[in-house]
Design an enzyme around this catalytic site. Sequence first.
Site, PDB file in Angstrom:
ATOM      1  CB  CYS A 256      -0.947  -0.263   1.626  1.00 19.77           C
ATOM      2  SG  CYS A 256      -1.924  -1.545   1.222  1.00 19.77           S
TER       3      CYS A 256
ATOM      4  CG  HIS B  60      -3.264   3.067   2.876  1.00 16.95           C
ATOM      5  ND1 HIS B  60      -3.321   2.914   2.118  1.00 16.95           N
ATOM      6  CD2 HIS B  60      -3.141   1.984   3.812  1.00 16.95           C
ATOM      7  CE1 HIS B  60      -3.922   1.997   2.315  1.00 16.95           C
ATOM      8  NE2 HIS B  60      -3.299   1.159   2.957  1.00 16.95           N
TER       9      HIS B  60
ATOM     10  CG  ASN C 130      -6.815  -0.581   2.359  1.00 23.58           C
ATOM     11  OD1 ASN C 130      -5.883  -0.279   1.255  1.00 23.58           O
ATOM     12  ND2 ASN C 130      -6.004  -2.413   3.116  1.00 23.58           N
TER      13      ASN C 130
HETATM   14  N1  ACO Z   1     -16.914 -10.119  10.948  1.00 27.59           N
HETATM   15  C1  ACO Z   1     -17.164 -10.266  12.363  1.00 27.59           C
HETATM   16  N2  ACO Z   1     -15.944 -10.591  13.114  1.00 27.59           N
HETATM   17  C2  ACO Z   1     -15.435 -10.712  12.298  1.00 27.59           C
HETATM   18  C3  ACO Z   1     -14.706 -10.435  11.174  1.00 27.59           C
HETATM   19  C4  ACO Z   1     -15.781  -9.629  10.552  1.00 27.59           C
HETATM   20  N3  ACO Z   1     -15.492  -9.248   8.901  1.00 27.59           N
HETATM   21  N4  ACO Z   1     -13.573 -10.324  11.120  1.00 27.59           N
HETATM   22  C5  ACO Z   1     -12.784 -10.338  12.566  1.00 27.59           C
HETATM   23  N5  ACO Z   1     -13.647 -10.828  13.290  1.00 27.59           N
HETATM   24  C6  ACO Z   1     -13.843 -11.913  14.932  1.00 27.59           C
HETATM   25  C7  ACO Z   1     -13.040 -12.308  14.639  1.00 27.59           C
HETATM   26  O1  ACO Z   1     -12.710 -13.518  14.397  1.00 27.59           O
HETATM   27  C8  ACO Z   1     -12.377 -12.258  16.478  1.00 27.59           C
HETATM   28  O2  ACO Z   1     -13.663 -13.012  17.044  1.00 27.59           O
HETATM   29  P1  ACO Z   1     -12.576 -13.734  18.334  1.00 27.59           P
HETATM   30  O3  ACO Z   1     -12.584 -13.307  18.855  1.00 27.59           O
HETATM   31  O4  ACO Z   1     -13.776 -14.416  18.839  1.00 27.59           O
HETATM   32  O5  ACO Z   1     -11.010 -14.207  17.853  1.00 27.59           O
HETATM   33  C9  ACO Z   1     -13.174 -10.607  16.234  1.00 27.59           C
HETATM   34  O6  ACO Z   1     -13.643 -10.272  15.282  1.00 27.59           O
HETATM   35  C10 ACO Z   1     -12.004  -9.345  17.101  1.00 27.59           C
HETATM   36  O7  ACO Z   1     -11.021  -9.797  15.723  1.00 27.59           O
HETATM   37  P2  ACO Z   1      -9.432  -8.449  15.935  1.00 27.59           P
HETATM   38  O8  ACO Z   1      -8.536  -9.128  15.054  1.00 27.59           O
HETATM   39  O9  ACO Z   1      -9.154  -8.285  17.572  1.00 27.59           O
HETATM   40  O10 ACO Z   1     -11.037  -7.151  15.281  1.00 27.59           O
HETATM   41  P3  ACO Z   1     -10.099  -5.155  14.668  1.00 27.59           P
HETATM   42  O11 ACO Z   1     -11.076  -4.904  16.062  1.00 27.59           O
HETATM   43  O12 ACO Z   1      -8.641  -5.699  15.403  1.00 27.59           O
HETATM   44  O13 ACO Z   1      -9.964  -5.317  14.176  1.00 27.59           O
HETATM   45  C11 ACO Z   1      -8.829  -5.744  11.588  1.00 27.59           C
HETATM   46  C12 ACO Z   1      -9.724  -6.418  13.299  1.00 27.59           C
HETATM   47  C13 ACO Z   1     -10.048  -4.937  11.204  1.00 27.59           C
HETATM   48  C14 ACO Z   1      -8.747  -6.641  10.454  1.00 27.59           C
HETATM   49  C15 ACO Z   1      -7.676  -5.214  12.182  1.00 27.59           C
HETATM   50  O14 ACO Z   1      -7.225  -4.833  12.905  1.00 27.59           O
HETATM   51  C16 ACO Z   1      -6.952  -3.600  11.697  1.00 27.59           C
HETATM   52  O15 ACO Z   1      -7.658  -2.801  10.446  1.00 27.59           O
HETATM   53  N6  ACO Z   1      -5.767  -3.725  11.195  1.00 27.59           N
HETATM   54  C17 ACO Z   1      -4.953  -3.344   9.977  1.00 27.59           C
HETATM   55  C18 ACO Z   1      -4.615  -4.122   8.481  1.00 27.59           C
HETATM   56  C19 ACO Z   1      -5.041  -4.002   7.450  1.00 27.59           C
HETATM   57  O16 ACO Z   1      -4.606  -2.317   7.531  1.00 27.59           O
HETATM   58  N7  ACO Z   1      -4.210  -4.378   6.215  1.00 27.59           N
HETATM   59  C20 ACO Z   1      -3.494  -3.883   5.375  1.00 27.59           C
HETATM   60  C21 ACO Z   1      -2.419  -3.880   4.952  1.00 27.59           C
HETATM   61  S1  ACO Z   1      -1.536  -2.901   4.198  1.00 27.59           S
HETATM   62  C22 ACO Z   1      -1.395  -3.775   2.351  1.00 27.59           C
HETATM   63  O17 ACO Z   1       0.032  -3.622   1.751  1.00 27.59           O
HETATM   64  C23 ACO Z   1      -2.415  -4.009   1.737  1.00 27.59           C
END
Ligand code: ACO
Length: 339
Positions: A117, A257, A287
């Site tokens: 990204c 981003h 994203n």
């Molecule tokens: N719907 C419902 N529940 C979900 C979903 C979904 N789509 N996805 C995950 N969950 C659940 C998980 O299984 C977890 O359940 P559990 O506690 O029973 O195991 C719970 O929700 C909480 O998950 P977390 O990972 O703690 O949620 P968090 O608040 O951290 O949000 C997220 C997750 C949105 C992925 C966040 O960590 C994030 O934005 N990370 C950065 C990702 C990113 O920016 N990536 C791109 C990088 S750039 C590139 O080069 C592409």
Amino acid sequence: MAETKQSAGILGLGSYVPERILTNADLEKIVDTSDEWIFSRTGIKQRHVADEATATSDIAAGAAKRALAHAGIKAEELDLIIVATATPDMFFPSTACLVQEKIGATHAAAFDLAAGCSGFVYGLTVATQFIQAGLYQRVLVIGAETLSKILDWTDRNTCVLFGDGAGAAVIGPVPAGYGVLGVELGADGHGGELLKMPAGGSRRPPSAETVAQRLHYVHMNGNEVFKFAIKVMGEAAQKALQKAGMTDADVDYLIPHQANIRIIQSAAKRLQLPMEKVHVNVDRYGNTSAASIPIALEEAVLEGKVKNGDKLVLVGFGAGLTWAACVLRWYKEDSSVGE
Ligand code: ACO
């Protein structure tokens, strides 16, 4: 007396997204998720998704044509095309070569750049060097992705986060004191495991086994990437400002981003910027990886949020892991769209 370098900046911007929109409600029908979960954790409401016939070079060419029109130059005038992408049409030829053919940029050299990204800001930095060195006059930098093609649509942890799109910028000479004033690029290969497509390359060539194991999709440790992003976005922006001889107080507008609204808010807080000075469109696009910053920048310019002389910070993070920030003093004789 030391020779002053030619200043380089953006002469024109363009973006292109596929027509089809996938809302959070649509995703509720595909995986076990909810609009409430997606919006509260990420700020995303909908994203654009390419159809089967559309590849990255198609939307990249769409953005390129708009950027050329905005800059008021012809494709034949381009010296170089850089496409930042993690989702090329194929391993080779490069997507940049495919775009060169599609837009008729017959005199342009072309190559792809891989920095996740952060790719657009990496590309902008590379283009700037060519202009400053006097080697080239017109460089087209495109961030373009069709991440929908490599998402596991059974994995709710990843498939809700991304969208398809392309953003392009024509880089060329600008008056002294404008354009790119400071950059900060970085990488931490230790974090490579956190965000990757495990198979399909020389480490694990495609086979029936890799397909059965779903290794040709995005695999991500979201929590760890989140922590990295929170740390690096503000840091990178401040280092770029320092290199430009500026501080947080000088920033007129932030183009971050667009991965997650919470990451954006944290970067704004670190830079002590009110959210009115921060561009946010993650709600409408998700994203779009390397495309997110140029799409957001074009939108900000068209909405009149960016005026001549404004000091902008563009900052991103991504797979690699990588980060990239750039301080840009906006200059454009006529900022209206060219097409
Ligand atoms: N719907 C419902 N529940 C979900 C979903 C979904 N789509 N996805 C995950 N969950 C659940 C998980 O299984 C977890 O359940 P559990 O506690 O029973 O195991 C719970 O929700 C909480 O998950 P977390 O990972 O703690 O949620 P968090 O608040 O951290 O949000 C997220 C997750 C949105 C992925 C966040 O960590 C994030 O934005 N990370 C950065 C990702 C990113 O920016 N990536 C791109 C990088 S750039 C590139 O080069 C592409």
